[in-house]
Scaffold this motif. Sequence first.
Motif, PDB file in Angstrom:
ATOM      1  N   ARG A  34       0.486  -1.219   0.139  1.00 23.59           N
ATOM      2  CA  ARG A  34      -0.241  -0.257   0.163  1.00 23.59           C
ATOM      3  C   ARG A  34       0.610   0.854  -0.267  1.00 23.59           C
ATOM      4  NH1 ARG A  34      -3.891   0.857   4.170  1.00 23.59           N
ATOM      5  NH2 ARG A  34      -4.556   1.886   2.683  1.00 23.59           N
ATOM      6  N   HIS A  35       2.005   1.176   0.908  1.00 23.12           N
ATOM      7  CA  HIS A  35       2.888   2.698   0.841  1.00 23.12           C
ATOM      8  C   HIS A  35       4.161   2.260   0.380  1.00 23.12           C
ATOM      9  CE1 HIS A  35       2.538   0.435   4.124  1.00 23.12           C
ATOM     10  NE2 HIS A  35       3.826   0.604   4.795  1.00 23.12           N
ATOM     11  N   TRP A  36       4.625   1.162  -1.030  1.00 21.92           N
ATOM     12  CA  TRP A  36       5.126   1.437  -1.287  1.00 21.92           C
ATOM     13  C   TRP A  36       5.399   1.690  -2.844  1.00 21.92           C
ATOM     14  CZ3 TRP A  36      10.925   1.102  -1.730  1.00 21.92           C
ATOM     15  CH2 TRP A  36      11.578   0.548  -2.039  1.00 21.92           C
ATOM     16  N   ASP A  37       6.019   1.959  -3.510  1.00 17.98           N
ATOM     17  CA  ASP A  37       5.427   1.886  -4.996  1.00 17.98           C
ATOM     18  C   ASP A  37       6.374   0.832  -5.718  1.00 17.98           C
ATOM     19  OD1 ASP A  37       7.425   3.515  -5.511  1.00 17.98           O
ATOM     20  OD2 ASP A  37       6.690   5.710  -5.915  1.00 17.98           O
ATOM     21  N   GLY A  38       7.438   0.919  -5.412  1.00 18.11           N
ATOM     22  CA  GLY A  38       8.721  -0.326  -6.031  1.00 18.11           C
ATOM     23  C   GLY A  38       9.916   0.349  -5.875  1.00 18.11           C
ATOM     24  N   GLN A  39       9.933   1.841  -6.010  1.00 18.12           N
ATOM     25  CA  GLN A  39      11.229   3.071  -5.824  1.00 18.12           C
ATOM     26  C   GLN A  39      10.804   3.192  -4.620  1.00 18.12           C
ATOM     27  OE1 GLN A  39      13.745   2.553  -8.037  1.00 18.12           O
ATOM     28  NE2 GLN A  39      12.513   0.363  -8.887  1.00 18.12           N
ATOM     29  N   ARG A  40      10.268   4.019  -3.730  1.00 21.44           N
ATOM     30  CA  ARG A  40      10.104   4.830  -2.797  1.00 21.44           C
ATOM     31  C   ARG A  40       8.143   4.754  -1.923  1.00 21.44           C
ATOM     32  NH1 ARG A  40      12.412   7.251  -6.351  1.00 21.44           N
ATOM     33  NH2 ARG A  40      14.344   8.679  -5.850  1.00 21.44           N
ATOM     34  N   PHE A  41       9.142   4.239  -0.613  1.00 19.48           N
ATOM     35  CA  PHE A  41       7.699   4.633   0.794  1.00 19.48           C
ATOM     36  C   PHE A  41       6.642   5.726  -0.281  1.00 19.48           C
ATOM     37  CE2 PHE A  41      10.828   2.317   2.188  1.00 19.48           C
ATOM     38  CZ  PHE A  41       9.878   0.990   2.273  1.00 19.48           C
ATOM     39  N   ARG A  42       5.406   6.524   0.902  1.00 22.83           N
ATOM     40  CA  ARG A  42       4.515   7.515   0.328  1.00 22.83           C
ATOM     41  C   ARG A  42       3.377   7.335   1.721  1.00 22.83           C
ATOM     42  NH1 ARG A  42      -0.518   6.131  -1.823  1.00 22.83           N
ATOM     43  NH2 ARG A  42      -0.754   3.560  -2.510  1.00 22.83           N
ATOM     44  N   HIS A 186      27.315   0.437   9.700  1.00 21.71           N
ATOM     45  CA  HIS A 186      27.821   1.373  10.887  1.00 21.71           C
ATOM     46  C   HIS A 186      28.151   0.001  12.191  1.00 21.71           C
ATOM     47  CE1 HIS A 186      26.839   4.767   9.290  1.00 21.71           C
ATOM     48  NE2 HIS A 186      28.090   5.591   9.322  1.00 21.71           N
ATOM     49  N   GLY A 187      27.923  -1.380  11.746  1.00 29.12           N
ATOM     50  CA  GLY A 187      28.661  -2.632  12.752  1.00 29.12           C
ATOM     51  C   GLY A 187      27.542  -2.580  14.126  1.00 29.12           C
ATOM     52  N   ILE A 188      26.046  -1.539  13.631  1.00 29.14           N
ATOM     53  CA  ILE A 188      25.304  -2.210  14.550  1.00 29.14           C
ATOM     54  C   ILE A 188      23.920  -2.779  14.189  1.00 29.14           C
ATOM     55  CG2 ILE A 188      22.922  -0.836  15.862  1.00 29.14           C
ATOM     56  CD1 ILE A 188      24.434   2.259  14.833  1.00 29.14           C
ATOM     57  N   ASP A 189      23.629  -4.395  14.834  1.00 27.03           N
ATOM     58  CA  ASP A 189      23.667  -4.714  14.211  1.00 27.03           C
ATOM     59  C   ASP A 189      22.422  -5.488  15.167  1.00 27.03           C
ATOM     60  OD1 ASP A 189      24.861  -6.060  16.642  1.00 27.03           O
ATOM     61  OD2 ASP A 189      26.362  -8.377  15.089  1.00 27.03           O
ATOM     62  N   ASN A 190      21.940  -4.900  16.254  1.00 30.79           N
ATOM     63  CA  ASN A 190      20.890  -5.587  17.197  1.00 30.79           C
ATOM     64  C   ASN A 190      19.475  -4.202  17.079  1.00 30.79           C
ATOM     65  OD1 ASN A 190      19.322  -6.349  19.051  1.00 30.79           O
ATOM     66  ND2 ASN A 190      20.043  -5.880  20.339  1.00 30.79           N
ATOM     67  N   VAL A 191      18.470  -4.693  15.364  1.00 28.28           N
ATOM     68  CA  VAL A 191      17.784  -3.834  14.514  1.00 28.28           C
ATOM     69  C   VAL A 191      16.996  -4.774  14.789  1.00 28.28           C
ATOM     70  CG1 VAL A 191      17.199  -1.750  12.925  1.00 28.28           C
ATOM     71  CG2 VAL A 191      20.507  -2.360  14.066  1.00 28.28           C
ATOM     72  N   ALA A 192      15.119  -4.136  14.724  1.00 28.68           N
ATOM     73  CA  ALA A 192      15.011  -4.263  13.998  1.00 28.68           C
ATOM     74  C   ALA A 192      13.562  -3.879  13.433  1.00 28.68           C
ATOM     75  CB  ALA A 192      13.571  -5.197  15.588  1.00 28.68           C
ATOM     76  N   ALA A 193      13.667  -3.973  12.128  1.00 23.40           N
ATOM     77  CA  ALA A 193      13.315  -3.453  11.345  1.00 23.40           C
ATOM     78  C   ALA A 193      12.808  -3.616  10.693  1.00 23.40           C
ATOM     79  CB  ALA A 193      13.999  -2.705   9.770  1.00 23.40           C
ATOM     80  N   MET A 194      10.738  -2.641  11.151  1.00 24.12           N
ATOM     81  CA  MET A 194       9.532  -2.824  10.295  1.00 24.12           C
ATOM     82  C   MET A 194       8.554  -2.368   9.730  1.00 24.12           C
ATOM     83  SD  MET A 194       8.366  -4.101  14.492  1.00 24.12           S
ATOM     84  CE  MET A 194       8.368  -3.360  15.263  1.00 24.12           C
ATOM     85  N   ASP A 195       7.781  -2.620   9.484  1.00 27.90           N
ATOM     86  CA  ASP A 195       6.838  -1.974   8.572  1.00 27.90           C
ATOM     87  C   ASP A 195       5.630  -1.288   9.726  1.00 27.90           C
ATOM     88  OD1 ASP A 195       5.352  -1.143   6.097  1.00 27.90           O
ATOM     89  OD2 ASP A 195       4.606  -3.225   5.945  1.00 27.90           O
TER      90      ASP A 195
END
Length: 347
Positions: A34-42, A186-195
Amino acid sequence: MTTTERHSAESLLSRFRAKLQLFSKPEIVRAPARHWDGQRFRNLGTDTKHSSWAALRWLKSRQPAAWPTWVDSAPSPEKPAACHSEQLADWRVTYVNHATVLVQIGPWNVLTDPVWSDRVSPVTFAGPQRVRSVGIALDDLPPIHAVLLSHDHYDHLDIRTLMWLHARDRPLIVTGLGVDAVLHAHGIDNVAAMDWWQSLALGPLTVFFLPAQHFSGRGVRDRNRTLWGSLLVQSSAGCLYFAGDTGYGPHFQAIAEQFGAPRLALLPIGAYAPRWFMGPVHMDPADAVRAHQDLQAVYSLGIHFNTFQLTDEAMEAPVERLTEALQAAGVDAAHFGVLGEGESRPA
């Protein structure tokens, strides 16, 4: 903190080198429909009209108010406790600076968009420079369990501060899709990237990444290639809502309908002038009061002001206009206020 001490954080951060990422282009593996057009978020349901061309128009015509070169904030009377309380229902909030807030939910220490650097810029020798000292010295922070990271703009994602926190505490950083690439570099690995609307468990807490009305980018090729948002921490004792950086929009009501009234809402009130350009992506105090009402927050704290001159309003304008907006809306000031840098209160 005095003028002679203003670089104490810089001395701690100096060993951490940020990579210049002006030409990076994060690749999104898990793309939403819904909020991704294949290249960018909106943004959903709105056209922010906050383009690069509009930015050039603003830069050519802007008339910024005069800000002081430096303001000494009164030092925090005491360091935050490493463990505020063993009781999950016992909360305390401390305003650090800009959008950086320490929220202690019982024994859990949560930090929002941590920025201790002197400049919010790709480089350390140019760009917006802080004009007010930080409310808590960097090495006086209690152990941080989680960082709520709203998006990748330099005044919210301060990579050197995050590298320092990662080296000391290795907190879980919860953020939007694509921002993990900036951190991993930058070596930071304890990350949760979410929608938007996704969540994860953190002990007795549940952290949600939620919509906001904004944009993203750290360079010339990555505009809207990473996802911006707000965040909510749900507990058995209530919810913390961090709006991040956002214009006013229907997402506030949608969040209230989903989660109920937050116990504490952190709402931006600064960096809003001129309205023709900033209005779609930055709330002014009147917008923040509307958001407070939509959320039905028990208490809202104003943030995102007083530290970096990013837009054209005077330094003191956000607090003055917040007072006026609360009176105009008939909202009791006991339910929406501001704190000085380093000041804290029960939440």
